[in-house]
Design an enzyme around this catalytic site. Structure first.
Site, PDB file in Angstrom:
ATOM      1  N   ASP A  40     -44.688   9.465  -3.242  1.00  0.00           N
ATOM      2  CA  ASP A  40     -45.948   9.086  -2.588  1.00  0.00           C
ATOM      3  C   ASP A  40     -45.904   9.418  -1.092  1.00  0.00           C
ATOM      4  O   ASP A  40     -46.900   9.263  -0.387  1.00  0.00           O
ATOM      5  CB  ASP A  40     -46.311   7.612  -2.841  1.00  0.00           C
ATOM      6  N   SER A  41     -44.762   9.935  -0.631  1.00  0.00           N
ATOM      7  CA  SER A  41     -44.698  10.490   0.727  1.00  0.00           C
ATOM      8  C   SER A  41     -45.746  11.588   0.890  1.00  0.00           C
ATOM      9  O   SER A  41     -46.089  11.959   2.015  1.00  0.00           O
ATOM     10  CB  SER A  41     -43.299  11.060   1.000  1.00  0.00           C
ATOM     11  N   ASP A  79     -43.826   8.976  -8.489  1.00  0.00           N
ATOM     12  CA  ASP A  79     -43.931   7.660  -7.857  1.00  0.00           C
ATOM     13  C   ASP A  79     -45.157   6.894  -8.338  1.00  0.00           C
ATOM     14  O   ASP A  79     -46.239   7.482  -8.490  1.00  0.00           O
ATOM     15  CB  ASP A  79     -44.102   7.834  -6.335  1.00  0.00           C
ATOM     16  N   LYS A 109     -41.027   6.216 -10.576  1.00  0.00           N
ATOM     17  CA  LYS A 109     -40.234   5.467  -9.593  1.00  0.00           C
ATOM     18  C   LYS A 109     -41.107   4.349  -9.047  1.00  0.00           C
ATOM     19  O   LYS A 109     -42.300   4.555  -8.832  1.00  0.00           O
ATOM     20  CB  LYS A 109     -39.769   6.374  -8.447  1.00  0.00           C
ATOM     21  N   GLU A 111     -40.886   0.914  -6.140  1.00  0.00           N
ATOM     22  CA  GLU A 111     -40.129   0.251  -5.076  1.00  0.00           C
ATOM     23  C   GLU A 111     -40.023  -1.240  -5.368  1.00  0.00           C
ATOM     24  O   GLU A 111     -40.965  -1.842  -5.889  1.00  0.00           O
ATOM     25  CB  GLU A 111     -40.843   0.451  -3.729  1.00  0.00           C
ATOM     26  N   GLU A 178     -32.719   3.838   0.309  1.00  0.00           N
ATOM     27  CA  GLU A 178     -33.291   4.465   1.513  1.00  0.00           C
ATOM     28  C   GLU A 178     -32.953   3.661   2.768  1.00  0.00           C
ATOM     29  O   GLU A 178     -33.017   2.419   2.778  1.00  0.00           O
ATOM     30  CB  GLU A 178     -34.820   4.574   1.375  1.00  0.00           C
TER      31      GLU A 178
HETATM   32  O1  KIV Z   1     -42.037   9.132  -1.530  1.00  0.00           O
HETATM   33  C1  KIV Z   1     -40.968   9.740  -1.431  1.00  0.00           C
HETATM   34  O2  KIV Z   1     -40.926  10.959  -1.194  1.00  0.00           O
HETATM   35  C2  KIV Z   1     -39.738   8.978  -1.609  1.00  0.00           C
HETATM   36  C3  KIV Z   1     -38.447   9.659  -1.295  1.00  0.00           C
HETATM   37  C4  KIV Z   1     -38.364  10.034   0.109  1.00  0.00           C
HETATM   38  C5  KIV Z   1     -37.282   8.897  -1.773  1.00  0.00           C
HETATM   39  O3  KIV Z   1     -39.780   7.868  -2.013  1.00  0.00           O
END
Ligand code: KIV
Length: 271
Positions: A40-41, A79, A109, A111, A178
């Protein structure tokens, strides 16, 4: 590369991971990595957001699909964005199942630590592979008061350790760690039964992940201390755009080699 194959790398050959958001980038990276994360970056990296909180499920699905189209080998994990899974394990299941079905990805993924363990157990028991994410959690940037390194004092480090253990026990196949101090990453890697994948968490992890745009020098808003730049594509792109603009203004582009039917002229009926 399957989820069980990633899980089996605990303590073995380091797991190589990078982020990808598009088909062309997935094609470039696929042969070189074990895992592609549709992170989600992307909200910050390609949509120019200030943090990841505004990312939607639809964005993740569109980019997840694009990455899956571009991979042949790598495991693709997508994510779950902020607000799409935290309310309940049922909401998390619905979102994760939709993401899996509509992207063709291999897992999701999310968090969180102790508070998300029940949700992780619910998803994994129902066939959804989960990659955990503990330590600095960008979706909690507001409650953390910024993107801050975790584990600097004993109570904080103990909490991250408890988080990692809870998510691993709940069935996560691996864990992103992280922004933690080295001693904490080492403890997590030693104590968790699943592979740890570090980002800003030192070399004491079973694998590493970075944001691709950071290592390519494409995202230059800021460069975290833990990023190593392997290319400076930002300068390359600016130089290419400058050269193109100069050619167009000087009528040097297009040349005859870029044109159709040069010297042929259309055949027209005479008279
Ligand atoms: O959103 C993302 O790209 C991440 C990674 C940097 C681990 O969570």
């Amino acid at each position: 590369m399957t989820v069980p194959a990633i899980a089996a790398r605990k303590g073995g050959e380091p797991i190589v991971c990078l982020t990808a958001y598009t088909t062309p980038m997935a094609r470039c990276l696929d042969a070189h990595v074990d895992l592609l994360l549709v992170g989600d970056s992307l909200g910050m990296v390609i949509y120019g957001m200030e943090n990841t909180l505004g990312v939607t499920v639809e964005m993740m699905i569109n980019h997840g699909r694009a990455v899956v189209r571009g991979r042949e080998f790598a495991c693709v994990i997508v994510d779950l964005p902020f607000g799409s899974y935290q309310a309940s394990k049922f909401e998390a299941y619905r979102t994760a199942a939709r993401v899996m079905a509509e992207t063709g990805g291999d897992g999701v993924k999310l968090e969180g630590g102790v508070e998300m363990a029940e949700t992780v157990a619910f998803l994994t028991a129902r066939g959804i592979p989960v990659l955990g994410h503990v330590g600095l959690r960008p979706q909690s940037v507001k409650s953390m008061g910024g993107f801050k390194v975790q584990g600097k004092n004993a109570p904080d480090a103990d909490q991250v350790l408890r988080d990692g253990k809870a998510i691993a026990e709940a069935g996560a196949f691996a864990m992103v760690i992280e922004g933690t101090v080295e001693s904490l990453a080492r403890e997590l890697t030693d104590e968790l039964p699943v592979p740890t994948i570090g980002i800003g968490a030192s070399a004491y992890c079973d694998g590493q992940i970075l944001v691709t745009d950071d290592i390519l020098g494409l995202f230059t808003d800021f460069t975290p201390k833990f990023v190593k730049r392997y290319a400076d594509l930002n300068s390359g792109i600016k130089e290419a755009a400058r050269a193109y603009a100069a050619d167009v203004r000087a009528r040097k582009f297009p040349g005859t080699e870029h044109c159709f039917g040069v010297d042929q002229g259309p055949k027209r009926a005479s008279g």
